[in-house]
Design a protein around this motif. Structure first.
Motif, mmCIF file in Angstrom:
data_model
loop_
_atom_site.group_PDB
_atom_site.id
_atom_site.type_symbol
_atom_site.label_atom_id
_atom_site.label_comp_id
_atom_site.label_asym_id
_atom_site.label_seq_id
_atom_site.Cartn_x
_atom_site.Cartn_y
_atom_site.Cartn_z
ATOM 1 N N THR A 1 1.560 3.328 4.733
ATOM 2 C CA THR A 1 0.250 2.832 4.018
ATOM 3 C C THR A 1 1.277 3.197 2.533
ATOM 4 N N ILE A 2 1.027 4.427 2.485
ATOM 5 C CA ILE A 2 1.044 5.062 0.758
ATOM 6 C C ILE A 2 2.819 4.928 0.753
ATOM 7 N N THR B 1 -5.905 -4.455 6.855
ATOM 8 C CA THR B 1 -6.774 -5.039 6.112
ATOM 9 C C THR B 1 -6.717 -5.327 4.426
ATOM 10 N N PRO B 2 -6.623 -6.497 3.707
ATOM 11 C CA PRO B 2 -6.457 -5.332 2.670
ATOM 12 C C PRO B 2 -7.393 -5.063 2.018
ATOM 13 N N ALA B 3 -8.703 -4.836 2.100
ATOM 14 C CA ALA B 3 -9.107 -4.033 2.113
ATOM 15 C C ALA B 3 -9.737 -2.631 1.910
ATOM 16 N N GLU B 4 -9.148 -2.499 3.138
ATOM 17 C CA GLU B 4 -8.645 -0.744 3.478
ATOM 18 C C GLU B 4 -7.084 -0.510 3.186
ATOM 19 N N PHE C 1 -11.798 -6.976 -0.721
ATOM 20 C CA PHE C 1 -10.945 -6.988 -1.407
ATOM 21 C C PHE C 1 -11.546 -8.446 -2.713
ATOM 22 N N LYS D 1 -6.133 -1.504 -0.278
ATOM 23 C CA LYS D 1 -6.753 -1.146 -1.195
ATOM 24 C C LYS D 1 -8.537 0.456 -1.320
ATOM 25 N N GLY D 2 -8.876 0.099 -0.439
ATOM 26 C CA GLY D 2 -9.309 1.718 0.048
ATOM 27 C C GLY D 2 -8.212 3.029 0.215
ATOM 28 N N THR D 3 -6.832 2.714 0.616
ATOM 29 C CA THR D 3 -5.873 3.699 0.133
ATOM 30 C C THR D 3 -5.754 4.136 -1.145
ATOM 31 N N THR E 1 -6.964 2.960 -4.349
ATOM 32 C CA THR E 1 -7.578 3.004 -5.320
ATOM 33 C C THR E 1 -7.882 4.988 -5.336
ATOM 34 N N PHE E 2 -8.022 5.325 -4.034
ATOM 35 C CA PHE E 2 -7.183 7.088 -4.145
ATOM 36 C C PHE E 2 -6.967 7.547 -4.753
ATOM 37 N N ASP F 1 -2.575 -7.301 -5.811
ATOM 38 C CA ASP F 1 -3.362 -8.150 -4.357
ATOM 39 C C ASP F 1 -2.340 -8.046 -4.084
ATOM 40 N N HIS G 1 -15.253 -1.623 2.356
ATOM 41 C CA HIS G 1 -14.481 0.099 2.715
ATOM 42 C C HIS G 1 -14.618 0.730 1.329
ATOM 43 N N PHE G 2 -15.273 2.416 1.126
ATOM 44 C CA PHE G 2 -14.550 2.799 0.058
ATOM 45 C C PHE G 2 -13.556 2.421 -0.794
ATOM 46 N N MET G 3 -13.721 1.951 -2.264
ATOM 47 C CA MET G 3 -12.427 2.142 -2.757
ATOM 48 C C MET G 3 -12.658 3.546 -4.354
ATOM 49 N N ARG H 1 0.476 2.817 10.124
ATOM 50 C CA ARG H 1 -0.101 2.775 9.370
ATOM 51 C C ARG H 1 -0.432 3.797 8.138
ATOM 52 N N MET I 1 -1.059 -5.149 -2.190
ATOM 53 C CA MET I 1 -1.548 -4.875 -0.725
ATOM 54 C C MET I 1 -1.393 -5.454 -0.105
ATOM 55 N N ILE I 2 -1.915 -7.031 0.103
ATOM 56 C CA ILE I 2 -2.100 -7.861 1.027
ATOM 57 C C ILE I 2 -1.041 -7.699 2.203
#
Lengths: 825, 481, 204
Positions: free
Chosen positions: C26-27, C55-58, A195, C60-62, C64-65, C42, A182-184, C23, C45-46
Motif C-alpha cells: 500500500t505505502i 477498499t478506498p476507505a482503507e 471515502f 485513505k485510512g492508511t 492520511t496517517f 482520490d 475507517h479511521f482517517m 496489502r 487511492m481507488i
C-alpha cells in the motif's frame, strides 16, 4: 472473530482469581473484564465489545492487577485470567486512572447531551456519572467538525461526539466485511470517515449505531424521534427473514420507533441486518390496511364492517367448498398459532388440502421437513459447511454473518456451489460455479473431488439458486448429497419470515402439523381433529394452474402476493382471471390484493404475540408492543370467525390455548409447552423436536413420517448457443411490499436491469447500459443491459423482484430453465 | 587519526576521530557505500564466517556478544531472537530504519554511508534464526538512504550476496527495501509491523502482540534496529569474545551517539559503550570539546527526546543502562541534546511536547487527548498567559498518562533525590509518556523558569460535566465552581 | 482509464510481488502514485485499493496517517523546516520566520507561482547539523538566513534540478530484484516448515 476464540478454551479448567478481595473461579481463557462482570463487578469500558476482538484502545477498563510481580494497571479487556491473579477495580490507582480517562474523553466531547439522541442511554454519560471526576479542568476550545454528516442513506456521523473507540470501524471490517468506514488522519485529528462518494452502504450498518458508545452514529429513522425514557420495550423475534434474530422492539405512543438487536448465542449475537432493523417503518405505514372492504362487480371498492366482510369471505369460501374447490396460498407471514389455525380451518372446516405457504419459489416441503436438520451452532462448528445455491448475504443476512465469522476464524471449512459469486465467496475455502439446470451434476462432481466432505461433520445449507429454474433440480441435488453424505445435516435456506413455522403447522399440501404427512397422520389427526380431506391437495403452482383452467372457485390469499412473488406472472394472471373469487387477508393493498373481491385487514409484526419458528426449527416468542390499526385482527381470529360462519368451530380461544393444542397434537412439538418456551432465560428459544421428549401417545413420529425421495437425475438441458440462461436472484432490498412501505429502505432497492458478462455485450455489439429487447418463452420486455465482469458467460442475471420489472414476467415455472434472447432495439 | 573538526562532506556530522570502530570503520572513505569499496574493505567476511558455522552456532555467537538493541529499549538481540516459538513458520526479519526520535542521527548515517554492512548484518540474522524474508523499512524522509540501499541491494543481488543460494550455499533470502511515509510512532516495533502490512502505523498491545511470537502477518518476527544489525558483521568476523572485551561487561561494544545542541562540536561519535561518561562526551577533546562560547551547561537530554533530562550533576554517569536508570533517565537511542545557560527551558520543553503530541497515533485516549492538552497548557504558559494552576495542571494531566512517581534526576540545588527510571503508563506505547517527560523534567528541575513566565494569578473556573439527575430524565449543564 | 502509466503499472505489479501479502504494498504504491501525480488524488487511492485488495476507505485510512502523502497539489519544492529541539535550540523559529518572509507565505502555504510549499517539520535525523531543512526530503544542513535565500534562489533558477527532483520523487534509484536471483515472496499460509538451511542444521 464473532465467536471469541476463548469460548472454546473456556470451561476446560478453572483458575482461581481474586476480584476486590473475593475469591472466584474463572474459566481458563476468560478475559478479566468478563470474569469481573460475571461476578457482579462492572468495569467501565468503551472500546470493548464481547462480540468483537478486543483492541484495548480506550483505556477505560484499566484496573490494578497483580500477577505476582506487584500491582500494575492493565487493560482488563486484553488480559486473560491466570491463577492467583488479584484484581482491584476499586483501588485508588484504578479509580484515578478511570476518572482520568473519562476526563480525557470529555476534553473534546461536546456537551450537547440535551439535544443528543443518545442522551439517557449513553455509556459515556452513564459511566461519567458512575466513574467520572465530576468536573473538567479543560478550558480550551474543543475539536470542531461539520456535524452531523450522512455516511449512508441510513446513518449519520457526528465526529465531534466520536470518542474513536473503533467499535463501528471494527464491526464494519471484521464482522460485516464492509470496511467502508475507517479511521482517517492521525493523532488528535483522527476521525472516522467514509471515502468520498463511497458511502457506508452495508447491509449491517445499523449495528454500528447500536454499538456506538456515544451519540456519534445515529440512524436516520430514529433521529430526534424519542427519548430513551419515553420508550416502552418488549423482546421479540425478527420475522423479516427466517433466521429469527432476537430483537428488542421499542415504541412510544403506540408507534414503533426502533428495533435493537438482542445478543443470543445461538442465533444473532446481537446483530441485525438493516432490513430487519428498520423494517418497523412498514408497520407504522399510513398505507396499512386498517379495515375490510369489498370490491363489487364494477371494480369499485366499498368499505364495510368486519362482520359484513367476514360474511362475504365465508360466502366466497363456502361457494368454493361446495363447488369447484378452494385454495389457500400464503401463511409464511403468520405466527405459529395463526398458521395452525389456518391449517386446521382448511383441513377441518373448508375440507381442502389445497394450502401452501410457499409461492412456487421455495423448496419442496416434504424434502425440507424430512432432511435431518442442523442448527446455526452446528453450522458454525462443523468441520465442513457446504453452501449450495443461494446468496445468504442477500437472503439470510445474519446467517451470512455467522458463517462468515466461523470461516474467518478458521473453525469451519466452507465450500460454496452457486450460480454466481456471492457475499460468501471470498470467505470460502473453495467457491465453485455451475450452470443453470446442472446443479445435481455439479454436486456430484463436488462430492467426487472433495472426499473430505464425507469425513468429519458436514452441514449443508441449501436454498433455491434461481427462481428461473425448476425446483426439481435442487431436489435431485439433495438426493446426490444424501446419498454421498449420509451423515450430513441440513439448514434449509428458505427466506420468508415464518415459513418454517408454517410448514411445521402444515401449510403445505400433504403435510399436517408436527411434520406429519397427511397419510401417516390420518389416524392421529382424525382423532384430535374433526375431519380431514381425503386427498393430498395442490401446491401453489397446482392451485394456480387449476384456477387458470377454471377448476378452482375460490382463492384465499393469506398474506400472499402471487402476482409479485410467483415466478410466472403469466400463470398468475391467468389464474386470477379464471378463479371465481379471491379473498385476501393482508396488511397492505398489494398488487394481488387489488384483485381480490373480499379484503380483510390483519395484524403485522409487534401487533400480536405468539411464537415464530426459524430455519433451525427454533421456536421463540414474539412480543406484542402496539395495537393494530383500525379493525385489523390477528389471522387466527379471522380463521376462527370464518370457521364459525362456515358452520364449524376451531375451538381456538387464545394464543396460549392454541399453543397448548399445538404441543398436544403436533408430534414434532411434543414437550415444547408454553412453560418451556416462556421459561426464564429461554430467550434463545427452543429447537423442536426437543430431544428425548416423550412421543405423543398414538401419534406418528414427526420427520420420519414424511416421505420424500429425490427425483431422478435429469439430463442437463441442451445448450442453445443463441440464448442466455436467466438467473433470477433475490436481493436484500427489492420491490417487496414491506421494503417499499419502509421509507428508509424503499430507495435502497436497485432498479431492475439485466446483467451479463462484458463479453456478451461485445458479442451483441451494445454498450453497457443500453436498453434491449429481452425475449423468453413467455414474453418480450425492455431492460437495460449492464456488463459486469463478475457475471459468468452465458448467463443473464436479474433480480427476481426489483423495482421496474420483475423477473417473473419472463419465467415459465414448469420449464427446467429460462432462456433469453437479447436483441438491440 | 587526525582531528577533523568540521563535518566532512560525505558524512555530514560524523566525527571520525574515535577508536575503536565497529560500525563506522568504513565511513571515512568518500565512496564507502559502493560495493567496490565495501568488498575492498572486508565486507561480507562476517557473512562468510557465519555460513561456515551452523545457524545455531551463529546465534550463540551473537548471544555471547550481548549486543544490546540500539533502537531505544536496549534489549540484547541474541536473547530477543530466542523468543520465537520453535515450531511456527515462516519467520520474518523487519529492520527498523524509521529513525526519528528527536536528537537521534545514526541509523541514517549507517544506511547512507555503509549499506553493505547493514545488508550483511541482515543476512547474518536471517541465517542464524531461519528468517525467510527480510524487510528493510527505511524512514520515508530519507531518499538518499533509499538510493544508497537500492544500489547496494541491486549490486549485492548481482554478486549473489543476496537472494537465492547466497555465496553458493543453501542459504537463500530476499531483502526487500520498503519505505515509510512519515510517522514517528512507526518506530515502535508493533506499529512498524502494522505499517509494513499496509495499515495505519498504530501500535499493537503487548501482550499478545510480542513480535517474536505474533508479528508480521501474525508470524514470528524479529524487529531489529539498523545499528544493532550493523554490529553483526564485526562480531562474526572478530568473534563475540573480542566484542565483549570492548566496553563494560553489561554494555559491551561501542555505540553511535549523536550530540546536538549547544556544544562546540556537535556530531555523531562512535563511543565505547558502558564506560564513556557524558562528561567525556560533552567536554572531551576527541568529542564535543565543551559548551559553545564556553557557556555553562544547564541541562541535557541523555537518550533522545523521550528521556528525562539530566543536569550537570549527572555528567559523570556513564553510557550504561542500569546506571542511567538509577539516575532517573535512560540511554535510549544514543542521542544527547545539550542546553546551555542561555536556554529558555519551558520553550525547549515545548518543542519536544509539541513533537510527541503531534506524533500521537490517536489510538489510545491518554496519549491522543492528554498529549494535546499538555501542549495547549504549556503553550499558554510559554506565551506568558499561564497561571500557577496551569503548572499543577500540567503535572496532574501528566499523572493520568503516567500514574505514580515519574522518573527524574537528583538535584542538590533543589534538594531532590533521583527517582529511578522507568515510569508507569496508562498508554499503549511510550509516545504519550514522552509528551510528558520533557515537561516533567523541566518543571521539576527548573520550576523557577516556569514561574517567571506566569502572569495570570487567577484560578481556572471549573466546568461542570453533563450528568443525568437521579431520575435520568433531565440533563443540565450547570455552573459549579 | 487506469490511473497508473503503463510503466508504473508494471512497477506496481513488481512491487506487489515482493510481499507475501499484497496489502503490504500500500505505502510503496502510494509513493509511486505521488511520484507520478505530485499528490494523492482520490483516483490514486481507488486504484491502489484495487491493486492491493482494499477498499478506498482503507487506503485513505492508511494514506492520511502519514505526513508525506499530500491530498492537494503542493509546490514543486516542498520545504520542510525542522522545529524540534536540537534545531529549536539553534534558531529554527528564526529561520522559519525568515522563510515565511522570504517566500511570502505562512507555513502550510504555497507560493503563487506554485514553486514552493513551506511546512513546519519535525526531527529530520540530522540533529548535529541543526538547524536543518529538507527540500523534497533532501537535507540541507546548518541553514542560515543567507544560505536559505541562496537555496531558494538556486531552486527557482533551476540550478539544483540535477540534485533535487520535483515533489513526489523519492529515491531516483529503485530496487530491482532479478527474477533468476529472487527467492520470491510466499504467502505465510503456504509455508509449513523451517527454511532449508535451518532444516538441515537444526533450529536455534
Amino acid at each position: 472473530m464473532t465467536d471469541l476464540a476463548s469460548a472454546s478454551e473456556v470451561n476446560e479448567t478453572g483458575v482461581n482469581i481474586t476480584i476486590n478481595g473475593v475469591r472466584v473461579v474463572a474459566p481458563k481463557g476468560e478475559l478479566v473484564i468478563d470474569a469481573a462482570e460475571r461476578n457482579g463487578v462492572y468495569i467501565p469500558r468503551f472500546c470493548y465489545h464481547p462480540r468483537m476482538e478486543p483492541v484495548g484502545m480506550c483505556r477505560q477498563c484499566l484496573v490494578e492487577v497483580d500477577t505476582g510481580r506487584g500491582p500494575g494497571l492493565q487493560p482488563s479487556c486484553m488480559l486473560t485470567v491466570s491463577d492467583d491473579m488479584t484484581v482491584d477495580t476499586e483501588s485508588e490507582t484504578t479509580k484515578r486512572a478511570q476518572e482520568g480517562m473519562l476526563e480525557f474523553l470529555l476534553v473534546n466531547h461536546p456537551l450537547d447531551c440535551p439535544v443528543c439522541d443518545k442522551g439517557g442511554e449513553c455509556p459515556l454519560q452513564d459511566q461519567t456519572l458512575a466513574f467520572g471526576p465530576g468536573e473538567s479542568r479543560f478550558v480550551e476550545e474543543k475539536r470542531h467538525y461539520e456535524k452531523p454528516i450522512p455516511i449512508s442513506d441510513l446513518v449519520y456521523l457526528d465526529r465531534e461526539r466520536c470518542i474513536l473507540c473503533d467499535r463501528c470501524t471494527r464491526f464494519a471490517k471484521d464482522i460485516a466485511g464492509d470496511p467502508l468506514i475507517h479511521f482517517m488522519h492521525r493523532g488528535n485529528e483522527t476521525q472516522v470517515l467514509t471515502f468520498p462518494d463511497d458511502p457506508f452502504n452495508s447491509y449491517f450498518s445499523g449495528n454500528t449505531v447500536q454499538i456506538c458508545p456515544v451519540g456519534a452514529l445515529t440512524a436516520r429513522p430514529y433521529r430526534f424521534r424519542a427519548r430513551p425514557w419515553d420508550l416502552a420495550e418488549v423482546e421479540s423475534t425478527c420475522t423479516t427473514c427466517s433466521v429469527g434474530c432476537r430483537v428488542a422492539v421499542q415504541s412510544s405512543r403506540n408507534e414503533l420507533l426502533r428495533y435493537e438487536g438482542v445478543d443470543i448465542e445461538s442465533v444473532n449475537h446481537g446483530w441485525l441486518c438493516d432490513k430487519g432493523r428498520f423494517g418497523f417503518e412498514s408497520v407504522n405505514s399510513d398505507q396499512r390496511l386498517a379495515g375490510p372492504y369489498l370490491r363489487d362487480v364494477n371494480n369499485s371498492d366499498q368499505l364495510v364492517g368486519t362482520n359484513a366482510a367476514l360474511e362475504a369471505a365465508a360466502t366466497a369460501i363456502g361457494a368454493g367448498r361446495g363447488g369447484g374447490g378452494v385454495g389457500v396460498i400464503g401463511g409464511a407471514r403468520l405466527n405459529n398459532e395463526s398458521a395452525y389455525a389456518w391449517s386446521k380451518l382448511a383441513r377441518t372446516v373448508i375440507g381442502t388440502d389445497n394450502i401452501d405457504a410457499q409461492l412456487a419459489d421455495g423448496l419442496s416441503a416434504q424434502m425440507v421437513l424430512s432432511l435431518p436438520r442442523a442448527t446455526i451452532a452446528d453450522a458454525t462448528s462443523a468441520d465442513n459447511v457446504v453452501v449450495i445455491g443461494t446468496d445468504l448475504k442477500e437472503e439470510l443476512p445474519v446467517l451470512f454473518l455467522r458463517l462468515k465469522g466461523a470461516a474467518q476464524s478458521g473453525r469451519i471449512k466452507l465450500t460454496e456451489l452457486s450460480l454466481l459469486v456471492t457475499g460468501l465467496s471470498k470467505h470460502a475455502s473453495a467457491s465453485h460455479r455451475y450452470v443453470p439446470g446442472e446443479l445435481a451434476h455439479a454436486v456430484g462432481e463436488l462430492l467426487a473431488s472433495n472426499p473430505q466432505l464425507a469425513s468429519g461433520s458436514t452441514v449443508v445449507v441449501i436454498g433455491r439458486p434461481s427462481a428461473a429454474d425448476f425446483p426439481d433440480e435442487v431436489e435431485a441435488a439433495v438426493g446426490v448429497l444424501t446419498a454421498g453424505l449420509p451423515l450430513a445435516t441440513f439448514l434449509p435456506a428458505l427466506r420468508r419470515g415464518n415459513v418454517m413455522g408454517a410448514l411445521d403447522m402444515g401449510l403445505s399440501p400433504g403435510v399436517l402439523p408436527g411434520r406429519v404427512s397427511l397419510d401417516e397422520g390420518r389416524d392421529w389427526f382424525g382423532s384430535v381433529w374433526s375431519s380431514l380431506p381425503g386427498e393430498v391437495g395442490l401446491d401453489t403452482a397446482g392451485m394456480l394452474e387449476a384456477a387458470a383452467a377454471g377448476r378452482l372457485d375460490t382463492l384465499v390469499l393469506l398474506g400472499a402476493d402471487p402476482l409479485a412473488d410467483v415466478p410466472d406472472r403469466d400463470l398468475v394472471e391467468r389464474a386470477f382471471a379464471g378463479v371465481g373469487s379471491i379473498v385476501a387477508i393482508d396488511n397492505f393493498v398489494t398488487e394481488s390484493v387489488k384483485r381480490a373481491n373480499v379484503v380483510l385487514a390483519s395484524t403485522a409484526f409487534a401487533e400480536v404475540g405468539g411464537t415464530t419458528t426459524n430455519l433451525e426449527g427454533r421456536v421463540s416468542r414474539l412480543g406484542q408492543m402496539i395495537t393494530p390499526p383500525g379493525t385489523a385482527r390477528a389471522d387466527w381470529m379471522i380463521a376462527a370467525e370464518l370457521a364459525w360462519r362456515l358452520g364449524g368451530d376451531l375451538e381456538l380461544e387464545s394464543l396460549a390455548q392454541i399453543w397448548s393444542e399445538i404441543e398436544a397434537v403436533a408430534p414434532s412439538h411434543a414437550g415444547c409447552t408454553l412453560e418451556v418456551v416462556e421459561a426464564e432465560g429461554a430467550i434463545e428459544g427452543v429447537v423442536v423436536p426437543i430431544p428425548k421428549s416423550p412421543d405423543l401417545a398414538g401419534a406418528p413420529s414427526g420427520p420420519a413420517s414424511i416421505r420424500w425421495s429425490a427425483p431422478a437425475l435429469a439430463e442437463p438441458p441442451s445448450v442453445d448457443g443463441y440464448s442466455l440462461r436467466l438467473v433470477a436472484r433475490r436481493k436484500l432490498y427489492d420491490a417487496a411490499t414491506n421494503t417499499q412501505m419502509a421509507p428508509s429502505l424503499a430507495n435502497l432497492a436497485e432498479q431492475a436491469q439485466l446483467m451479463v458478462h462484458p463479453g456478451e455485450l461485445r458479442r451483441l455489439g451494445v454498450e453497457s447500459g443500453t436498453r434491449v429487447n429481452v425475449t423468453s418463452s413467455r414474453t418480450t420486455v425492455v431492460l437495460s443491459l449492464v456488463g459486469d465482469a463478475a457475471m459468468p458467460r452465458g448467463l443473464a442475471v436479474m433480480g427476481l423482484r426489483q423495482p421496474g420489472l420483475a423477473a417473473s414476467e419472463l419465467i415459465d415455472l414448469r420449464a427446467a430453465i429460462t432462456e433469453l434472447r437479447i436483441e438491440s432495439r | 587519526m587526525t582531528d577533523i573538526g568540521t563535518p566532512i562532506d560525505w558524512a555530514p556530522g560524523f566525527i571520525a576521530n574515535t577508536t575503536p570502530k565497529i560500525v563506522s570503520g568504513r565511513f571515512e572513505f568518500e565512496d564507502s557505500f559502493t560495493i567496490e569499496r565495501a568488498m575492498a574493505t572486508g565486507a561480507y567476511n562476517g557473512l562468510k564466517a557465519a555460513l561456515a558455522k551452523t545457524p545455531a552456532a551463529v546465534h550463540d555467537e551473537v548471544r555471547g556478544a550481548t549486543v544490546l538493541g540500539r533502537g531505544g529499549a536496549g534489549f540484547p538481540a541474541g536473547v530477543k531472537w530466542g523468543f520465537m516459538p520453535p515450531d511456527k513458520w515462516p519467520r520474518y526479519l523487519v529492520v527498523n530504519g524509521d529513525e526519528s526520535e528527536p536528537g537521534t542521527y545514526k541509523d541514517r548515517l549507517l544506511m547512507e554511508r555503509d549499506p553493505h554492512q547493514l545488508i550483511e548484518g541482515c543476512l547474518i540474522a536471517c541465517y542464524a534464526t531461519g528468517l525467510s524474508q527480510c524487510f528493510l523499512y527505511v524512514r520515508g524522509e530519507m531518499p538518499l538512504a533509499h538510493e544508497r540501499i537500492a544500489v547496494a541491494l541491486n549490486d549485492a543481488y548481482e554478486a549473489r550476496l543476496v537472494g537465492k543460494n547466497i555465496l553458493g550455499s543453501n542459504f537463500s533470502v530476499d531483502i526487500v527495501l520498503h519505505w515509510g511515509a512519515g510517522a514517528y510512532v512507526v518506530g515502535e516495533e508493533t506499529a512498524l509491523i502494522e505499517s509494513l502490512e499496509g495499515n495505519r502505523g498504530m501500535p499493537r498491545l503487548k501482550p499478545p502482540f510480542f513480535p517474536a511470537a505474533v508479528g508480521l502477518y501474525g508470524q514470528p518476527t524479529i524487529v531489529n534496529n539498523i545499528e544493532t544489525l550493523a554490529n553483526l558483521p564485526w562480531i562474526l568476523s572478530n568473534g563475540a569474545q573480542a566484542y565483549a572485551e570492548i566496553g563494560s561487561e553489561s554494555s559491551p561494544g561501542t555505540r553511535l551517539v549523536a550530540v546536538s545542541g549547544h556544544v562546540k562540536r556537535p556530531g555523531v561519535y562512535e563511543i565505547v559503550n558502558g564506560l564513556t561518561t557524558f562528561r567525556d562526551l560533552i567536554y572531551g577533546d576527541q568529542y564535543c570539546k565543551g559548551i559553545r562560547d564556553d557557556n555553562e551547561l544547564k541541562a541535557f537530554v541523555p537518550g533522545g527526546g523521550s528521556a528525562p533530562w539530566f543536569t550537570p550533576e549527572q555528567l559523570d554517569v556513564p553510557f550504561e543502562g542500569r546506571e542511567a536508570s538509577a539516575e532517573g533517565s535512560m540511554l535510549g537511542s544514543g542521542a544527547v541534546i545539550v542546553m546551555d545557560e542561555t536556554t529558555d527551558i519551558p520553550t525547549a520543553a515545548l518543542s519536544l511536547t509539541k513533537f510527541y503530541a503531534h506524533e500521537s497515533c490517536g489510538k489510545c485516549v491518554p496519549c491522543r487527548e492528554g498529549g494535546t492538552w499538555l501542549e495547549k497548557i504549556l503553550t499558554r504558559v510559554v506565551k506568558g498567559q499561564g497561571s500557577p494552576r496551569d503548572l499543577e495542571l500540567l503535572l496532574e494531566v501528566g499523572a493520568t498518562i503516567c500514574p505514580g512517581d515519574f522518573p527524574h534526576a537528583s538535584s542538590s540545588r533543589l534538594g531532590l533525590e533521583a527517582q529511578p527510571f522507568p515510569y508507569k503508563m496508562t498508554t499503549i506505547c511510550f509516545v504519550g509518556p514522552s509528551a510528558f517527560a520533557p515537561i516533567h523534567s523541566a518543571l521539576t528541575l527548573f520550576p523557577e523558569e516556569f514561574e517567571a513566565k506566569l502572569t495570570r494569578r487567577d484560578t481556572i473556573p471549573l466546568m461542570s460535566m453533563p450528568v443525568a439527575d437521579a431520575t435520568g430524565t433531565d440533563e443540565s449543564v450547570g455552573a459549579v465552581s | 482509464m487506469r490511473f497508473f502509466t503503463s510503466e508504473n503499472q508494471r512497477l506496481a505489479t513488481e512491487i506487489i510481488g515482493r510481499y507475501p501479502k499484497a496489502r503490504s504494498a500500500t505505502i510503496p504504491l502510494l509513493h509511486l502514485a505521488q511520484e507520478q501525480h505530485g499528490w494523492i488524488s482520490d483516483d490514486a487511492m481507488i486504484e491502489v485499493g484495487r491493486l492491493v485488495d482494499a477498499t478506498p476507505a482503507e487506503v485513505k485510512g492508511t494514506a492520511t496517517f502519514y505526513e508525506m502523502f499530500k491530498f492537494a497539489p503542493v509546490g514543486k519544492y516542498l520545504i520542510n523546516i525542522c522545529g524540534t529541539m536540537s534545531c529549536q535550540l539553534l534558531g529554527a523559529d528564526h529561520l522559519m520566520h525568515h522563510a515565511e518572509t522570504k517566500l511570502g507565505v505562512v507555513a502550510g502555504g504555497t507560493t503563487e507561482d506554485g514553486l514552493f510549499t513551506l511546512e513546519h517539520a519535525e526531527c529530520q535525523a540530522a540533529c548535529t547539523e541543526a538547524p536543518t531543512l529538507q527540500v523534497n526530503y533532501r537535507h540541507q544542513y546548518r541553514v542560515t538566513t543567507e544560505s536559505f535565500d541562496q537555496l531558494v534562489d538556486d531552486l527557482a533558477a533551476g540550478n539544483l534540478d540535477g540534485e533535487i527532483p520535483p515533489h513526489g520523487t523519492l529515491g531516483r534509484v529503485r530496487q530491482a530484484i532479478p527474477a533468476d536471483k529472487s527467492v520470491g515472496a510466499v504467502p505465510p499460509t503456504e509455508v509449513d516448515g523451517p527454511p532449508v538451511w535451518l532444516a538441515v542444521e537444526g533450529a536455534s
